[in-house]
Design a protein around this motif. Structure first.
Motif, PDB file in Angstrom:
ATOM      1  N   PHE A 192       0.782  -1.056   0.070  1.00 31.40           N
ATOM      2  CA  PHE A 192      -0.130  -0.113   0.018  1.00 31.40           C
ATOM      3  C   PHE A 192       0.937   1.237   0.009  1.00 31.40           C
ATOM      4  O   PHE A 192       2.187   1.146   0.585  1.00 31.40           O
ATOM      5  CB  PHE A 192      -0.913   0.140   1.306  1.00 31.40           C
ATOM      6  CG  PHE A 192      -2.101  -1.026   1.102  1.00 31.40           C
ATOM      7  CD1 PHE A 192      -3.070  -0.979   0.542  1.00 31.40           C
ATOM      8  CD2 PHE A 192      -1.776  -2.204   2.111  1.00 31.40           C
ATOM      9  CE1 PHE A 192      -4.187  -2.037   0.701  1.00 31.40           C
ATOM     10  CE2 PHE A 192      -2.689  -3.181   2.108  1.00 31.40           C
ATOM     11  CZ  PHE A 192      -3.912  -3.087   1.255  1.00 31.40           C
ATOM     12  N   GLY A 193       0.325   2.213  -0.440  1.00 33.87           N
ATOM     13  CA  GLY A 193       0.905   3.427  -0.316  1.00 33.87           C
ATOM     14  C   GLY A 193       0.744   4.026   1.184  1.00 33.87           C
ATOM     15  O   GLY A 193      -0.037   3.531   1.888  1.00 33.87           O
ATOM     16  N   ALA A 194       1.547   4.944   1.465  1.00 33.16           N
ATOM     17  CA  ALA A 194       1.493   5.463   2.860  1.00 33.16           C
ATOM     18  C   ALA A 194       1.229   6.971   2.829  1.00 33.16           C
ATOM     19  O   ALA A 194       1.588   7.882   2.286  1.00 33.16           O
ATOM     20  CB  ALA A 194       2.737   5.167   3.745  1.00 33.16           C
ATOM     21  N   VAL A 195       0.746   7.437   4.126  1.00 36.41           N
ATOM     22  CA  VAL A 195       0.549   8.723   4.479  1.00 36.41           C
ATOM     23  C   VAL A 195       0.793   8.970   6.020  1.00 36.41           C
ATOM     24  O   VAL A 195       0.524   8.440   6.918  1.00 36.41           O
ATOM     25  CB  VAL A 195      -1.003   9.219   4.361  1.00 36.41           C
ATOM     26  CG1 VAL A 195      -1.508  10.672   4.338  1.00 36.41           C
ATOM     27  CG2 VAL A 195      -1.771   8.315   3.294  1.00 36.41           C
ATOM     28  N   ALA A 196       1.657  10.159   6.228  1.00 38.94           N
ATOM     29  CA  ALA A 196       1.968  10.907   7.493  1.00 38.94           C
ATOM     30  C   ALA A 196       1.057  11.895   7.567  1.00 38.94           C
ATOM     31  O   ALA A 196       1.168  12.852   6.698  1.00 38.94           O
ATOM     32  CB  ALA A 196       3.579  11.138   7.434  1.00 38.94           C
ATOM     33  N   ASP A 211       4.698   0.573   0.016  1.00 46.15           N
ATOM     34  CA  ASP A 211       5.440   0.530  -1.067  1.00 46.15           C
ATOM     35  C   ASP A 211       6.233   2.001  -0.861  1.00 46.15           C
ATOM     36  O   ASP A 211       5.601   3.094  -0.709  1.00 46.15           O
ATOM     37  CB  ASP A 211       4.498   0.747  -2.318  1.00 46.15           C
ATOM     38  CG  ASP A 211       5.414   1.231  -3.766  1.00 46.15           C
ATOM     39  OD1 ASP A 211       6.326   1.642  -3.588  1.00 46.15           O
ATOM     40  OD2 ASP A 211       4.698   0.925  -4.684  1.00 46.15           O
ATOM     41  N   SER A 212       7.358   1.815  -0.716  1.00 47.51           N
ATOM     42  CA  SER A 212       8.458   2.956  -0.383  1.00 47.51           C
ATOM     43  C   SER A 212       8.321   4.196  -1.231  1.00 47.51           C
ATOM     44  O   SER A 212       8.960   5.251  -0.892  1.00 47.51           O
ATOM     45  CB  SER A 212       9.524   2.899   0.316  1.00 47.51           C
ATOM     46  OG  SER A 212      10.437   2.117  -0.996  1.00 47.51           O
ATOM     47  N   THR A 213       7.930   3.915  -2.572  1.00 47.00           N
ATOM     48  CA  THR A 213       7.806   4.972  -3.574  1.00 47.00           C
ATOM     49  C   THR A 213       6.682   5.488  -3.710  1.00 47.00           C
ATOM     50  O   THR A 213       6.585   6.518  -4.503  1.00 47.00           O
ATOM     51  CB  THR A 213       8.106   4.203  -5.219  1.00 47.00           C
ATOM     52  OG1 THR A 213       7.054   3.546  -5.581  1.00 47.00           O
ATOM     53  CG2 THR A 213       9.431   3.216  -4.923  1.00 47.00           C
ATOM     54  N   ARG A 214       5.496   5.194  -3.014  1.00 46.47           N
ATOM     55  CA  ARG A 214       4.400   5.860  -2.829  1.00 46.47           C
ATOM     56  C   ARG A 214       3.883   6.357  -1.798  1.00 46.47           C
ATOM     57  O   ARG A 214       3.300   5.654  -0.822  1.00 46.47           O
ATOM     58  CB  ARG A 214       3.363   4.962  -3.636  1.00 46.47           C
ATOM     59  CG  ARG A 214       3.744   4.388  -4.960  1.00 46.47           C
ATOM     60  CD  ARG A 214       2.833   3.666  -5.609  1.00 46.47           C
ATOM     61  NE  ARG A 214       2.463   2.350  -5.120  1.00 46.47           N
ATOM     62  CZ  ARG A 214       1.213   2.007  -4.327  1.00 46.47           C
ATOM     63  NH1 ARG A 214       0.340   3.076  -4.185  1.00 46.47           N
ATOM     64  NH2 ARG A 214       0.946   1.133  -3.724  1.00 46.47           N
ATOM     65  N   LEU A 215       4.342   7.648  -1.359  1.00 45.30           N
ATOM     66  CA  LEU A 215       4.242   8.261   0.196  1.00 45.30           C
ATOM     67  C   LEU A 215       3.743   9.635  -0.214  1.00 45.30           C
ATOM     68  O   LEU A 215       3.881  10.227  -1.214  1.00 45.30           O
ATOM     69  CB  LEU A 215       5.804   8.239   0.674  1.00 45.30           C
ATOM     70  CG  LEU A 215       6.625   7.181   0.638  1.00 45.30           C
ATOM     71  CD1 LEU A 215       7.894   7.326   1.520  1.00 45.30           C
ATOM     72  CD2 LEU A 215       5.698   6.117   1.486  1.00 45.30           C
TER      73      LEU A 215
END
Ligand code: 856
Length: 289
Positions: A81-85, A148-152
């Protein structure tokens, strides 16, 4: 296997992965699309289609930010998954923006709501801390293999929203930024290349849209995707409690730009986009670049 059976098996498998278009040609779904086709009801819903769990990041274990809570989809069946901070505002803790954790994670994102090192930290520091939280997510967290560290991406409220603009300009590889009633003394964001949804509140007296969200939006380059959503009759604290309009447009923005999921374009640029009694102004780079 009999040749006729294997041909049928291959056809069936292909149908799982491809949509048959009216023209008779087949096209692959975007590789980062997660979850079922969205509807107006599904982007407004208090929970999305993914079951979620949460895990705490203690202040002592965190490097460069004040700890937080990670909300994540429990399924590994659709890949990463993509991630959000997400950062809170001045003098506030993660509890002030907690509703966004499960709301966004259940749509198919790993979300971290953070505490800042100090509740008095300014937007530039909050931006650095959002990036440290993303680094924690992808490099150290217990859920790192799900991401997925490319989708932040980054979000934040008030000074945290100002921080999300700082983070986006400082790390142009981010895929989306969403300042919520953002506050920043810097009104010039032409160097930001990250697709940015600016959310303002019509009656905000702490970060008035005339001196914050609108100048932020206007300063953003039209070369990159941007949108301005103004919440009708709302104040500075609108992002501190569950808000369907914030959720609908934030989820759609993250889906479209973190997941490259064009199924959500209808909510950003479709005929009904920005049309609601809950919205006092809506602008976007439609049709998307
Ligand atoms: C909740 C940002 C001069 O600036 C201010 O007065 C001010 C006040 C509050 C905030 C903020 O982040 O509010 C969010 O604490 C600026």
């Amino acid at each position: 296997m009999h040749r006729r059976t294997s041909v049928l098996a291959i056809l069936a498998l292909a149908l799982v992965h491809f949509f048959i278009l009216p023209s008779g040609t087949a096209s692959a779904a975007g590789p980062y699309e997660r979850g079922p086709d969205p509807t107006s009801a599904s982007v407004d819903a208090t929970r999305g289609p993914f079951a979620i769990a949460s895990t705490t990041v203690s202040r002592l274990s965190a490097s460069g930010f004040g700890g937080g809570t990670i909300y994540y989809p429990t399924s590994t069946a659709e890949g990463t998954f993509g991630a959000v901070a997400i950062s809170p505002g001045y003098t506030a803790s993660q509890s002030s923006i907690a509703w966004l954790g499960p709301r966004i994670a259940s749509q198919g994102f790993v979300v971290i709501t953070i505490d800042t090192n100090s509740i008095y930290d300014q937007p530039s520091s909050r931006g650095t801390q959002l990036l440290a939280a993303l680094d924690h997510l992808t490099l150290r967290s217990t859920v790192r293999t799900r991401i997925d560290s490319t989708r932040l991406s980054v979000m934040g409220h008030s000074m945290g929203g100002g921080g999300s603009l700082e983070a986006a300009e400082d790390r142009p590889t981010l895929q989306a930024a969403i300042p919520l009633t953002g506050w920043n003394t810097d009104k010039t964001w032409s160097g930001n290349r990250v697709p940015t949804l600016v959310v303002g509140a019509e009656n905000d007296t702490i970060a008035p849209v005339s001196s914050h969200s609108i100048p932020f939006y206007t300063s953003l380059s039209a070369t990159y995707e941007k949108a301005y959503l103004e919440l009708n009759n709302a104040g500075h604290s609108a992002p501190n409690s569950p808000n369907t309009t914030i959720a609908r447009y934030s989820i759609s923005w993250l889906k479209r730009f973190v997941d490259n999921d064009t199924r959500y374009e209808q909510f950003i640029c479709g005929t009904g986009a920005g049309v609601s009694t809950a919205i006092s102004d809506y602008r976007a780079t439609c049709p998307l670049i």
